[in-house]
Design a protein around this motif. Structure first.
Motif, PDB file in Angstrom:
ATOM      1  N   UNK A 141       0.836  -1.190   0.000  1.00  0.00           N
ATOM      2  CA  UNK A 141       0.000   0.000   0.000  1.00  0.00           C
ATOM      3  C   UNK A 141       0.879   1.252   0.000  1.00  0.00           C
ATOM      4  N   UNK A 142       0.438   2.264  -0.695  1.00  0.00           N
ATOM      5  CA  UNK A 142       1.176   3.527  -0.744  1.00  0.00           C
ATOM      6  C   UNK A 142       0.568   4.494   0.261  1.00  0.00           C
ATOM      7  N   UNK A 143       1.215   4.606   1.406  1.00  0.00           N
ATOM      8  CA  UNK A 143       0.736   5.481   2.468  1.00  0.00           C
ATOM      9  C   UNK A 143       1.505   6.794   2.427  1.00  0.00           C
ATOM     10  N   UNK A 144       0.897   7.887   2.873  1.00  0.00           N
ATOM     11  CA  UNK A 144       1.623   9.159   2.902  1.00  0.00           C
ATOM     12  C   UNK A 144       2.857   9.067   3.790  1.00  0.00           C
ATOM     13  N   UNK A 145       3.981   9.543   3.277  1.00  0.00           N
ATOM     14  CA  UNK A 145       5.223   9.509   4.034  1.00  0.00           C
ATOM     15  C   UNK A 145       5.968   8.197   3.950  1.00  0.00           C
ATOM     16  N   UNK A 146       5.416   7.223   3.229  1.00  0.00           N
ATOM     17  CA  UNK A 146       6.062   5.916   3.095  1.00  0.00           C
ATOM     18  C   UNK A 146       6.992   5.925   1.877  1.00  0.00           C
ATOM     19  N   UNK A 147       8.241   5.567   2.086  1.00  0.00           N
ATOM     20  CA  UNK A 147       9.159   5.360   0.967  1.00  0.00           C
ATOM     21  C   UNK A 147       8.751   4.045   0.319  1.00  0.00           C
ATOM     22  N   UNK A 148       8.299   4.089  -0.919  1.00  0.00           N
ATOM     23  CA  UNK A 148       7.755   2.901  -1.568  1.00  0.00           C
ATOM     24  C   UNK A 148       8.858   2.073  -2.236  1.00  0.00           C
ATOM     25  N   UNK A 149       8.471   0.893  -2.687  1.00  0.00           N
ATOM     26  CA  UNK A 149       9.410   0.045  -3.426  1.00  0.00           C
ATOM     27  C   UNK A 149       9.871   0.740  -4.705  1.00  0.00           C
ATOM     28  N   UNK A 150       8.962   1.449  -5.361  1.00  0.00           N
ATOM     29  CA  UNK A 150       9.331   2.199  -6.572  1.00  0.00           C
ATOM     30  C   UNK A 150      10.321   3.318  -6.244  1.00  0.00           C
ATOM     31  N   UNK A 151      10.125   3.968  -5.101  1.00  0.00           N
ATOM     32  CA  UNK A 151      11.060   5.021  -4.682  1.00  0.00           C
ATOM     33  C   UNK A 151      12.463   4.448  -4.485  1.00  0.00           C
ATOM     34  N   UNK A 152      12.535   3.255  -3.906  1.00  0.00           N
ATOM     35  CA  UNK A 152      13.837   2.629  -3.667  1.00  0.00           C
ATOM     36  C   UNK A 152      14.501   2.228  -4.981  1.00  0.00           C
ATOM     37  N   UNK A 153      13.709   1.753  -5.935  1.00  0.00           N
ATOM     38  CA  UNK A 153      14.253   1.420  -7.257  1.00  0.00           C
ATOM     39  C   UNK A 153      14.829   2.667  -7.915  1.00  0.00           C
ATOM     40  N   UNK A 154      14.087   3.767  -7.833  1.00  0.00           N
ATOM     41  CA  UNK A 154      14.551   5.026  -8.413  1.00  0.00           C
ATOM     42  C   UNK A 154      15.839   5.488  -7.741  1.00  0.00           C
ATOM     43  N   UNK A 155      15.904   5.354  -6.430  1.00  0.00           N
ATOM     44  CA  UNK A 155      17.096   5.785  -5.690  1.00  0.00           C
ATOM     45  C   UNK A 155      18.308   4.918  -6.041  1.00  0.00           C
ATOM     46  N   UNK A 156      18.096   3.623  -6.202  1.00  0.00           N
ATOM     47  CA  UNK A 156      19.210   2.742  -6.547  1.00  0.00           C
ATOM     48  C   UNK A 156      19.794   3.077  -7.916  1.00  0.00           C
ATOM     49  N   UNK A 157      18.952   3.563  -8.802  1.00  0.00           N
ATOM     50  CA  UNK A 157      19.414   3.885 -10.154  1.00  0.00           C
ATOM     51  C   UNK A 157      20.076   5.252 -10.241  1.00  0.00           C
ATOM     52  N   UNK A 158      19.948   6.052  -9.200  1.00  0.00           N
ATOM     53  CA  UNK A 158      20.460   7.430  -9.212  1.00  0.00           C
ATOM     54  C   UNK A 158      21.839   7.495  -8.570  1.00  0.00           C
ATOM     55  N   UNK A 159      22.579   8.531  -8.930  1.00  0.00           N
ATOM     56  CA  UNK A 159      23.907   8.762  -8.356  1.00  0.00           C
ATOM     57  C   UNK A 159      24.069  10.250  -8.066  1.00  0.00           C
ATOM     58  N   UNK A 160      24.999  10.560  -7.174  1.00  0.00           N
ATOM     59  CA  UNK A 160      25.406  11.943  -6.933  1.00  0.00           C
ATOM     60  C   UNK A 160      24.268  12.880  -6.599  1.00  0.00           C
ATOM     61  N   UNK A 161      24.238  14.029  -7.280  1.00  0.00           N
ATOM     62  CA  UNK A 161      23.268  15.067  -6.979  1.00  0.00           C
ATOM     63  C   UNK A 161      21.834  14.601  -7.217  1.00  0.00           C
ATOM     64  N   UNK A 162      21.627  13.734  -8.198  1.00  0.00           N
ATOM     65  CA  UNK A 162      20.283  13.221  -8.458  1.00  0.00           C
ATOM     66  C   UNK A 162      19.801  12.377  -7.284  1.00  0.00           C
ATOM     67  N   UNK A 163      20.689  11.535  -6.781  1.00  0.00           N
ATOM     68  CA  UNK A 163      20.338  10.744  -5.602  1.00  0.00           C
ATOM     69  C   UNK A 163      20.066  11.659  -4.413  1.00  0.00           C
ATOM     70  N   UNK A 164      20.894  12.690  -4.245  1.00  0.00           N
ATOM     71  CA  UNK A 164      20.718  13.610  -3.125  1.00  0.00           C
ATOM     72  C   UNK A 164      19.329  14.225  -3.130  1.00  0.00           C
ATOM     73  N   UNK A 165      18.859  14.626  -4.306  1.00  0.00           N
ATOM     74  CA  UNK A 165      17.535  15.240  -4.390  1.00  0.00           C
ATOM     75  C   UNK A 165      16.440  14.242  -4.018  1.00  0.00           C
ATOM     76  N   UNK A 166      16.591  13.007  -4.461  1.00  0.00           N
ATOM     77  CA  UNK A 166      15.611  11.975  -4.108  1.00  0.00           C
ATOM     78  C   UNK A 166      15.626  11.735  -2.600  1.00  0.00           C
TER      79      UNK A 166
END
Length: 199
Positions: free
Chosen positions: A120-145
């Motif tokens: 379930x996607x609850x407010x304030x919950x870091x989702x599985x999709x968010x973690x996938x996006x973060x794993x694919x990011x580096x440097x400043x892009x990761x920092x923003x996420x």
């Protein structure tokens, strides 16, 4: 779209929590049979689990913190800012300690260890999709996420915990919620100061 969904949900969650419900709670037995009266010699038996508000709060806060810790753990190798890395490490340590306390509270309340909010996607919950996006990011892009997701986590978990402090009935759960609100205020202030200093 995600921001709109979370903003709308953040308005509803405190109300739902205050009534002992969440958008993903399910009652398999809405009218359980009354429990037999305790024998007179047993003395008073306080409720172990508290009311549904206490249970809902504990069962939401644990997965919220677990998902946040998973994101914070990536900062050690992915962030481009040493100050952000240090902040993330401190926050991860605090969240780990918080999880230990929350799990102890959950166990003391006799609640299941399963994640009732899984999927379930609850407010304030870091989702599985968010973690996938973060794993694919580096440097400043990761920092923003990292900053965006953790700021949302801190704000929403504080909001839900404020509802527990006013609507919950179990003393140790309310005390834990009060401590969490205080911690969140400090953690958000640290994050805001870090953003200002880096600007």
């Amino acid at each position: 779209m995600k921001a709109v969904r979370r903003a709308a949900a953040s308005l509803l969650l405190p109300l739902l929590l205050a009534t002992g419900l969440t958008s993903c709670s399910v009652s398999a037995d809405p009218e359980p049979p009354p429990r037999p009266a305790a024998p007179p010699s047993s003395g008073p038996a306080p409720s172990r689990s508290g009311d549904p508000t206490d249970s809902a709060w504990v069962q939401l806060m644990i997965p919220m913190d677990e998902q946040a810790v998973a994101l914070l753990a990536m900062a050690e190798k992915k962030t481009s800012d040493p100050r952000l890395r240090s902040w993330a490490t401190r926050l991860r340590t605090a969240q780990d300690a918080e999880l230990t306390a929350l799990r102890g509270l959950r166990d003391g309340m006799g609640l299941p260890t399963t994640d009732v909010h899984a999927g379930h996607s609850m407010p304030g919950m870091v989702t599985a999709d968010d973690l996938v996006e973060a794993r694919a990011a580096e440097g400043a892009t990761f920092d923003r996420i990292l900053v965006a997701q953790i700021r949302d986590h801190l704000r929403q978990s504080a909001q839900v915990s404020r509802s527990e402090t006013t609507a919950g009935t179990r003393a140790d759960a309310r005390e834990r919620a009060e401590a969490l609100v205080t911690a969140r205020e400090s953690q958000l202030a640290d994050l805001d100061a870090l953003a200002v200093n880096s600007g």
